[in-house]
Design an enzyme around this catalytic site. Structure first.
Site, PDB file in Angstrom:
ATOM      1  N   LYS A  20      -6.281  21.939  28.148  1.00  0.00           N
ATOM      2  CA  LYS A  20      -5.605  21.017  29.068  1.00  0.00           C
ATOM      3  C   LYS A  20      -4.226  21.534  29.450  1.00  0.00           C
ATOM      4  O   LYS A  20      -3.871  21.601  30.635  1.00  0.00           O
ATOM      5  CB  LYS A  20      -5.467  19.641  28.407  1.00  0.00           C
ATOM      6  CG  LYS A  20      -4.514  18.695  29.137  1.00  0.00           C
ATOM      7  CD  LYS A  20      -4.147  17.499  28.287  1.00  0.00           C
ATOM      8  CE  LYS A  20      -3.041  16.691  28.907  1.00  0.00           C
ATOM      9  NZ  LYS A  20      -3.365  16.086  30.203  1.00  0.00           N
ATOM     10  N   ILE A 431      -3.753   0.150  42.269  1.00  0.00           N
ATOM     11  CA  ILE A 431      -4.671  -0.193  41.180  1.00  0.00           C
ATOM     12  C   ILE A 431      -3.940  -0.543  39.887  1.00  0.00           C
ATOM     13  O   ILE A 431      -4.466  -1.279  39.058  1.00  0.00           O
ATOM     14  CB  ILE A 431      -5.676   0.949  40.954  1.00  0.00           C
ATOM     15  CG1 ILE A 431      -6.446   1.220  42.243  1.00  0.00           C
ATOM     16  CG2 ILE A 431      -6.643   0.618  39.839  1.00  0.00           C
ATOM     17  CD1 ILE A 431      -7.104   0.002  42.857  1.00  0.00           C
ATOM     18  N   SER A 433      -1.345   1.759  37.782  1.00  0.00           N
ATOM     19  CA  SER A 433      -0.425   2.707  37.161  1.00  0.00           C
ATOM     20  C   SER A 433       0.326   3.520  38.203  1.00  0.00           C
ATOM     21  O   SER A 433      -0.178   3.776  39.296  1.00  0.00           O
ATOM     22  CB  SER A 433      -1.190   3.654  36.226  1.00  0.00           C
ATOM     23  OG  SER A 433      -2.186   4.352  36.939  1.00  0.00           O
ATOM     24  N   CYS A 643     -14.568   2.523  38.858  1.00  0.00           N
ATOM     25  CA  CYS A 643     -14.418   3.843  39.469  1.00  0.00           C
ATOM     26  C   CYS A 643     -15.436   4.840  38.934  1.00  0.00           C
ATOM     27  O   CYS A 643     -15.954   4.705  37.832  1.00  0.00           O
ATOM     28  CB  CYS A 643     -13.003   4.389  39.240  1.00  0.00           C
ATOM     29  SG  CYS A 643     -12.493   4.476  37.519  1.00  0.00           S
ATOM     30  N   HIS A 694      -7.271  11.612  42.620  1.00  0.00           N
ATOM     31  CA  HIS A 694      -7.405  12.736  41.691  1.00  0.00           C
ATOM     32  C   HIS A 694      -7.197  14.081  42.371  1.00  0.00           C
ATOM     33  O   HIS A 694      -7.275  15.121  41.734  1.00  0.00           O
ATOM     34  CB  HIS A 694      -8.765  12.692  41.001  1.00  0.00           C
ATOM     35  CG  HIS A 694      -8.885  11.554  40.033  1.00  0.00           C
ATOM     36  ND1 HIS A 694      -9.364  10.314  40.401  1.00  0.00           N
ATOM     37  CD2 HIS A 694      -8.548  11.444  38.728  1.00  0.00           C
ATOM     38  CE1 HIS A 694      -9.332   9.510  39.356  1.00  0.00           C
ATOM     39  NE2 HIS A 694      -8.846  10.168  38.328  1.00  0.00           N
TER      40      HIS A 694
END
Length: 756
Positions: A20, A431, A433, A643, A694
């Site tokens: 990551k 949504i 955040s 989602c 995203h």
């Protein structure tokens, strides 16, 4: 005959989420591609060394992916959407562009769709198909890794996704296009891949065909048989299935030339003796006996007796994990903060490999002494008396059908809410955040490590909330959010504030790409302790005259995105969580929070794979959501969000939730769900997600105007909301501000046109 042990795949993120961190550093141009590849190589080395040290019969190769294993398969097969071939070269950047999108010559190229991997919280990049699709063995990562792995062990088992599952999981923009028509093109490529793998002196290959757990149409069944007869080679094939039973598709197995079959004994309900009678004796049967999706220690004594008894009927047996271990954390030994007694109940990926070694050794030597000591903590039940709470169980027993219903129907509530809020047409919201900056994460870490006292921490979080509200007011958004700066994760945060959950320090699991989550462990009955979100939302509401949404995670999502108990049903756990949320919602209402969002992105995820099992799940999952919100006033507007899943086949259940407003992911699938509304009239209000959060791409006003107009043709403008398709925590503030400004401007222009 000696039994072999193996796993279906190992976590690929690294012990400290090295993948990551290096991915994100590479995307931010902090490291080179060469440096990124070195990180990947080191992760694979440690994975293989661990499997070797744990005594597994084979090393699993091919389970490492730079983003997602389905996308890796698309790269391997040369199935790359033409919009990503702008410079003619195909490399690692191409893979990332398909997953994340790219801006070329200032023109955004949108990423491929992403959706859930069967009934898990893992996401895959959906393959794209059309009549012109062609395939060739392009991305040879599998061969490179086979050569790497030979440095660690001779016995290697490469893993690839099978052709039938790959085609089944893909999509075409043309609804009339049959993906099966591509079989004549794709099978020769698979044939070539198998030949190249055989040439590396490999004996066995694991070919994953998880769609065998589904109810397959006859056309797919027939082509399954055709495909595997076509692919028959000297390479021994272990056909791998998981996430459910394949008994209903046994006729396929009986008709294809394979050397081994893997079945999932954890998720699948098997009568092994009867199943065995219908399976050719020469086929090796691999028993998925170690749970690859939960973290509880395995009762190896039960497994020992099961296998020993089954050996009376079949000698050709392997033992393995039920599915890939990518769904569990890597190593329990990293959890140094756990009480040693608690630790004895759990088993992560490394420990599951060790469980296989212990079980394999015990079966082959017919000696179970080590197994008895391994399972001893499961029988001691040191503090199982704390698991069950009488007050919670009594509350559940006293529930009636009225507890699952709101006072009035949506039509009545809609009128009351319109009068109360007086929203413009096409109300705009987000949504929940907002960007989780490095500075913010560092702030939370200091508070968690007790470097920062609670008073100073709250003051700093309040400042961030104030800034978030001001930004939204400047943008002229209609329904605001506080931005969730206090939250690490939408499930973990609530679990930390409810009784009944345990938490890991390094129990990370990959969700997709560089996105990792740290699922809580549901250890005992769940109960409400004190208000969780009230102080943050109440403060945010005090800063503005516009409504601020209360933001909660729904009961089904909290259940499915945690590691649940196995001694009680998921239905009961969901009810316990629902009652705790009901208490929190009551506190929000008391503090004049009149719009409350209860997110259920995992509702579709929990759906059993077979049609025959789905109705029961949907019934209790819907009731859990309704239980959590049933006590609110008519004027309190309940939102929910979903989602990255296929909604169409559960749309009636979504209607049954009876949320006043639902916001759904839609943009990444090219507004595909809108097609559904041509024939289905959704009764309540809906926000179909107008841009993909995203991707770093910023949507243009013109594109947004087109999408809003397109939506208005299928959804009444009186019930249509405008919003991004998901939370904005992964984006930068620059991207967020520009995207939301374009969204607001586009909406206002459409409002003017509609009002005229």
């Amino acid at each position: 005959m000696k039994i072999c042990s193996h796993i279906l795949g190992f976590p690929r993120i690294g012990w400290k989420r090295e993948l990551k961190k290096s991915q994100e550093d590479y995307w931010n141009r902090k490291i080179s591609q060469c440096e990124l590849k070195i990180v990947g190589k080191n992760i694979r080395k440690k994975n293989w060394t661990t499997q070797k040290d744990m005594g597994l019969s084979f090393l699993s190769v091919g389970d490492f992916s730079w983003y997602d294993h389905v996308l890796t398969t698309s790269m391997m097969l040369g199935n790359i959407p033409s919009r990503f071939l702008y410079d003619g070269e195909v490399d690692l950047d191409t893979l990332f562009h398909i997953a994340r999108g790219v801006s070329f010559n200032r023109k955004p190229t949108f990423p491929s769709e992403m959706t859930k991997w069967f009934n898990t919280n893992y996401h895959y990049i959906v393959p794209e198909f059309n009549q012109k699709s062609s395939f060739h063995f392009l991305w040879k990562q599998i061969l490179e890794e086979i050569r790497e792995a030979k440095n660690y062990k001779k016995d290697i088992k490469p893993i690839i996704l099978g052709p039938m599952s790959y085609l089944f999981l893909g999509k075409s923009g043309d609804l009339n296009f049959n993906c099966l028509s591509l079989l004549p093109k794709i099978l020769p490529v698979y044939q070539k891949i198998l030949k190249c793998i055989k040439n590396e002196n490999i004996s066995w290959i694991q070919i994953d065909e998880p769609i065998l757990a589904l109810d397959l149409p006859d056309e797919w069944k027939k082509n399954f048989i055709y495909s595997y007869k076509f692919l028959k080679s000297d390479l021994k094939t272990l056909l791998t299935t998981y996430f459910g039973s394949i008994t209903h598709n046994l006729d396929i197995i009986q008709s294809i030339p394979i050397d081994g079959l893997h079945i999932d004994l954890i998720s699948g309900d098997y009568d092994l003796q009867n199943f065995n009678k219908k399976l050719p004796q020469e086929i090796i049967l691999s028993l998925g006996i170690i749970n690859g999706r939960n973290i509880w220690k395995t009762n190896l004594l039960e497994c020992f007796h099961l296998v020993k008894n089954f050996q009376k009927y079949r000698k050709n047996i392997w033992i393995g994990t039920s599915c890939s271990l990518l769904h569990v954390p890597i190593d329990l030994d990293q959890e140094i903060h756990f009480d040693s007694r608690i630790k004895n109940y759990f088993s992560f990926a490394v420990q599951k490999c060790y469980e296989l070694f212990l079980l394999n050794d015990a079966i082959n030597k017919n000696k179970k002494t080590l197994l008895e000591s391994w399972v001893l903590p499961l029988h001691e039940k040191i503090y199982f008396n704390q698991l069950n709470k009488k007050n919670i169980q009594k509350r559940l027993l006293n529930l009636t059908e009225k507890d699952y219903q709101r006072k009035n129907n949506y039509v009545i509530r809609f009128k009351k809410q319109q009068k109360k809020f007086n929203f413009p047409i096409l109300p705009i919201t987000t949504i929940g955040s907002f960007p989780q900056t490095k500075k913010l994460r560092f702030l939370r870490a200091k508070f968690k490590d007790k470097i920062l006292d609670e008073k100073v921490y709250k003051e700093k979080i309040f400042k961030i909330i104030k800034k978030n509200i001001q930004i939204q007011e400047d943008l002229d958004i209609d329904v605001l959010v506080h931005g969730e700066p206090e939250r690490n994760d939408m499930v973990e945060y609530f679990g930390e504030n409810l009784d009944g959950f345990l938490f890991t320090n390094d129990g990370w699991v990959q969700s997709y790409g560089s996105r990792c989550v740290k699922p809580p462990i549901i250890f005992s009955d769940i109960s409400y302790i004190k208000p969780i979100t009230v102080s943050w939302i109440k403060y945010a509401q005090s800063l503005t005259k516009k409504p601020v949404k209360g933001m909660l995670t729904g009961p089904v999502t909290m259940l499915l995105w945690s590691f649940p108990r196995e001694d009680i049903s998921k239905k009961i756990i969901s009810q316990q969580i629902a009652l705790a949320l009901q208490d929190e919602i009551r506190e929000l209402e008391k503090n004049k929070i009149n719009i409350i969002q209860v997110d259920e992105p995992a509702l579709r995820e929990g759906l059993p794979l077979r049609n025959i099992d789905q109705e029961e799940y949907l019934k209790w999952a819907v009731k859990a959501f309704k239980l959590s919100v049933s006590k609110v006033k008519d004027t309190t507007q309940i939102h929910t969000h979903m989602c990255y899943c296929e909604f169409n086949d559960i749309m009636q259940s979504i209607v049954d939730l009876d949320a006043d407003v639902i916001t759904i992911e839609n943009a990444r699938s090219n507004m595909e769900i809108l097609k559904f509304f041509k024939n289905f009239r959704y009764p309540n209000s809906i926000g179909p997600g107008f841009y993909d959060i995203h991707s770093p791409n910023i949507p243009t006003e013109d594109d947004l105007i087109k999408l809003i107009k397109k939506s208005m043709k299928l959804i009444s403008y009186k019930k249509l909301w405008v919003n991004p398709d998901c939370g904005l925590k992964t984006r930068t503030w620059r991207e967020v501000k520009h995207s939301l400004r374009h969204l607001v401007n586009a909406t206002k222009k459409v409002r003017i046109l509609q009002n005229h």
